[in-house]
Design an enzyme around this catalytic site. Structure first.
Site, mmCIF file in Angstrom:
data_model
loop_
_atom_site.group_PDB
_atom_site.id
_atom_site.type_symbol
_atom_site.label_atom_id
_atom_site.label_comp_id
_atom_site.label_asym_id
_atom_site.label_seq_id
_atom_site.Cartn_x
_atom_site.Cartn_y
_atom_site.Cartn_z
ATOM 1 N N SER A 142 1.096 -1.339 -0.040
ATOM 2 C CA SER A 142 -0.006 -0.147 -0.027
ATOM 3 C C SER A 142 0.819 1.236 -0.015
ATOM 4 C CB SER A 142 -0.860 0.059 1.444
ATOM 5 O OG SER A 142 -1.325 1.210 1.514
ATOM 6 N N TYR A 155 -2.102 -1.843 10.471
ATOM 7 C CA TYR A 155 -1.909 -1.776 9.048
ATOM 8 C C TYR A 155 -0.705 -1.281 8.266
ATOM 9 C CZ TYR A 155 -4.040 -1.248 4.126
ATOM 10 O OH TYR A 155 -4.243 -1.278 2.830
HETATM 11 N N1 LIG Z 1 -8.611 0.240 -1.787
HETATM 12 C C1 LIG Z 1 -7.499 1.072 -1.371
HETATM 13 O O1 LIG Z 1 -7.369 2.232 -1.493
HETATM 14 C C2 LIG Z 1 -6.158 0.188 -1.031
HETATM 15 C C3 LIG Z 1 -4.990 1.056 -0.955
HETATM 16 C C4 LIG Z 1 -3.918 0.455 -0.592
HETATM 17 C C5 LIG Z 1 -3.767 -1.025 -0.661
HETATM 18 N N2 LIG Z 1 -4.769 -1.744 -0.766
HETATM 19 C C6 LIG Z 1 -4.529 -3.361 -0.728
HETATM 20 O O2 LIG Z 1 -5.066 -3.465 -1.823
HETATM 21 C C7 LIG Z 1 -5.642 -5.023 -1.611
HETATM 22 C C8 LIG Z 1 -7.215 -5.341 -2.036
HETATM 23 O O3 LIG Z 1 -7.898 -4.382 -1.459
HETATM 24 P P1 LIG Z 1 -9.156 -3.688 -2.148
HETATM 25 O O4 LIG Z 1 -9.136 -2.250 -1.776
HETATM 26 O O5 LIG Z 1 -9.611 -4.347 -3.145
HETATM 27 O O6 LIG Z 1 -10.081 -4.458 -0.816
HETATM 28 P P2 LIG Z 1 -11.810 -5.286 -0.826
HETATM 29 O O7 LIG Z 1 -11.990 -5.151 0.388
HETATM 30 O O8 LIG Z 1 -12.590 -4.621 -1.991
HETATM 31 O O9 LIG Z 1 -11.107 -6.659 -1.273
HETATM 32 C C9 LIG Z 1 -10.188 -7.262 -0.530
HETATM 33 C C10 LIG Z 1 -10.543 -8.784 -0.688
HETATM 34 O O10 LIG Z 1 -9.913 -9.587 0.118
HETATM 35 C C11 LIG Z 1 -10.691 -10.762 0.888
HETATM 36 N N3 LIG Z 1 -10.124 -11.216 2.015
HETATM 37 C C12 LIG Z 1 -10.032 -10.440 3.050
HETATM 38 N N4 LIG Z 1 -9.447 -11.171 4.202
HETATM 39 C C13 LIG Z 1 -9.048 -12.258 3.306
HETATM 40 C C14 LIG Z 1 -8.417 -13.608 3.821
HETATM 41 N N5 LIG Z 1 -8.202 -13.784 5.172
HETATM 42 N N6 LIG Z 1 -8.310 -14.746 3.067
HETATM 43 C C15 LIG Z 1 -9.008 -14.507 1.763
HETATM 44 N N7 LIG Z 1 -9.445 -13.455 1.311
HETATM 45 C C16 LIG Z 1 -9.624 -12.345 2.265
HETATM 46 C C17 LIG Z 1 -12.135 -9.878 1.146
HETATM 47 O O11 LIG Z 1 -13.219 -10.947 1.348
HETATM 48 C C18 LIG Z 1 -12.230 -9.089 -0.226
HETATM 49 O O12 LIG Z 1 -12.761 -9.842 -1.130
HETATM 50 C C19 LIG Z 1 -5.477 -5.494 0.000
HETATM 51 O O13 LIG Z 1 -4.359 -5.860 0.301
HETATM 52 C C20 LIG Z 1 -5.571 -3.893 0.510
HETATM 53 O O14 LIG Z 1 -5.059 -3.657 1.732
HETATM 54 C C21 LIG Z 1 -6.120 -1.241 -0.901
#
Ligand SMILES: NC(=O)c1ccc[n+]([C@@H]2O[C@H](COP(=O)([O-])OP(=O)(O)OC[C@H]3O[C@@H](n4cnc5c(N)ncnc54)[C@H](O)[C@@H]3O)[C@@H](O)[C@H]2O)c1
Length: 278
Positions: A142, A155
């Site tokens: 991230s 986080y």
């Molecule tokens: N959205 C943002 O702004 C952002 C920014 C930086 C990093 N991220 C990172 O990007 C990645 C994807 O995030 P996103 O924004 O698409 O979030 P999201 O919540 O839309 O998707 C995350 C997915 O991971 C699944 N998940 C959670 N825990 C799990 C587990 N223990 N085993 C299997 N699946 C699991 C959830 O069910 C969900 O489908 C994450 O690692 C998040 O930390 C997101």
């Protein structure tokens, strides 16, 4: 023929957000997909969209924090497709709370999913990637793996850890000339449900946190997936996703540790009042 055509790609956390967008975009580009998540309905919907694009799918309910299940899954994926070429360790959860208010179990839960989930996925698939002879591990950190913010200690810790783990692993592959590419992804604010699905130290401030996230998350998940795949095609070490990620990365590199005081002030003003007690 595109780089992903006929290749086998594994995506964790594929029932929503960037995981789903990566799956659909890879399906469009002719990849075969193994996807997992905890959310069965969302996972099935992702699979439906990918199959509609002609992708061969393996779909499994896997918790990335459960190491034995990830190891078994990796072997099953390799056996099913005969090879594994790409692993996108994308699954993650968000959490907010001060160090003082956050319980040990919450630190552990965030580390279990956001850090250990990435280590589990990397190590479980590594033998199969090596066997394929042209593997690529893509780990999602991230911008919070580049700088810290108040209330993000859990986080931040997990995402800095993903970055350290991934960069060290990349160096090992480079030095030993093993045929594995390694990439660390640093998204900025991406419009997904991650904030809605998140939790806070004592349930405080979640709604205000969501409103703040909605204001600052400007990149769509589909656009993020395209940026990630472009960087993966180039074999980039580090992929910044979104203009905010590029700007913040530059700012942090220029300001050194002095960003901490400024971001403490900005964070303190932006975050819900009850998050940070004075
Ligand atoms: N959205 C943002 O702004 C952002 C920014 C930086 C990093 N991220 C990172 O990007 C990645 C994807 O995030 P996103 O924004 O698409 O979030 P999201 O919540 O839309 O998707 C995350 C997915 O991971 C699944 N998940 C959670 N825990 C799990 C587990 N223990 N085993 C299997 N699946 C699991 C959830 O069910 C969900 O489908 C994450 O690692 C998040 O930390 C997101």
């Amino acid at each position: 023929m595109g780089k992903f055509e006929g290749k086998v790609a594994v995506i964790t956390g594929a029932s929503a957000g960037m995981g789903r967008s990566l799956a659909v975009e890879l399906a469009r580009r002719g990849a075969k997909l193994a996807i997992c998540d905890l959310n069965a309905a969302g996972l099935e919907e992702t699979a439906r969209q990918c199959r509609a694009l002609g992708a061969e799918m393996k779909v499994d309910l896997i918790n990335v924090a459960e190491r034995e299940n990830v190891l078994t899954w990796a072997d099953a994926v390799a056996e099913h497709f005969g090879a594994v070429h790409y692993v996108f360790n994308n699954a993650g959860i968000a959490f907010s709370g001060t160090v003082e208010k956050t319980e040990f179990k919450d630190f552990e839960r965030v580390m279990d999913v956001d850090f250990w989930g990435v280590v589990n996925g990397t190590k479980a698939f590594l033998p199969h990637l090596l066997a394929a002879g042209d593997g690529h591990v893509v780990n999602t950190s991230s911008v919070f793996g580049l700088f810290s913010m108040p209330t993000q200690s859990a986080y931040n810790a997990a995402k800095f850890a993903v970055r350290g783990f991934t960069e060290s692993f990349r160096q090992e592959m480079l030095f030993t000339k093993q045929p594995i590419k390694v990439t660390c992804v640093h998204p900025g604010g991406i419009k997904t449900d991650i904030a809605k699905n998140s939790t806070t130290a004592d349930g405080d401030g979640l709604e205000a946190f969501n409103q703040l996230f909605d204001r600052i998350a400007t990149t769509s998940a589909d656009s993020a997936a395209k940026t990630i795949l472009k960087g993966v095609e180039r074999g980039d070490a580090k992929i910044l996703v979104g203009y905010d990620a590029h700007a913040l990365d530059l700012l942090i590199r220029l300001s050194g540790s002095s960003y901490q005081r400024a971001f403490a002030e900005i964070g303190g003003r932006l975050l819900p009042k009850n998050f940070l007690k004075k």
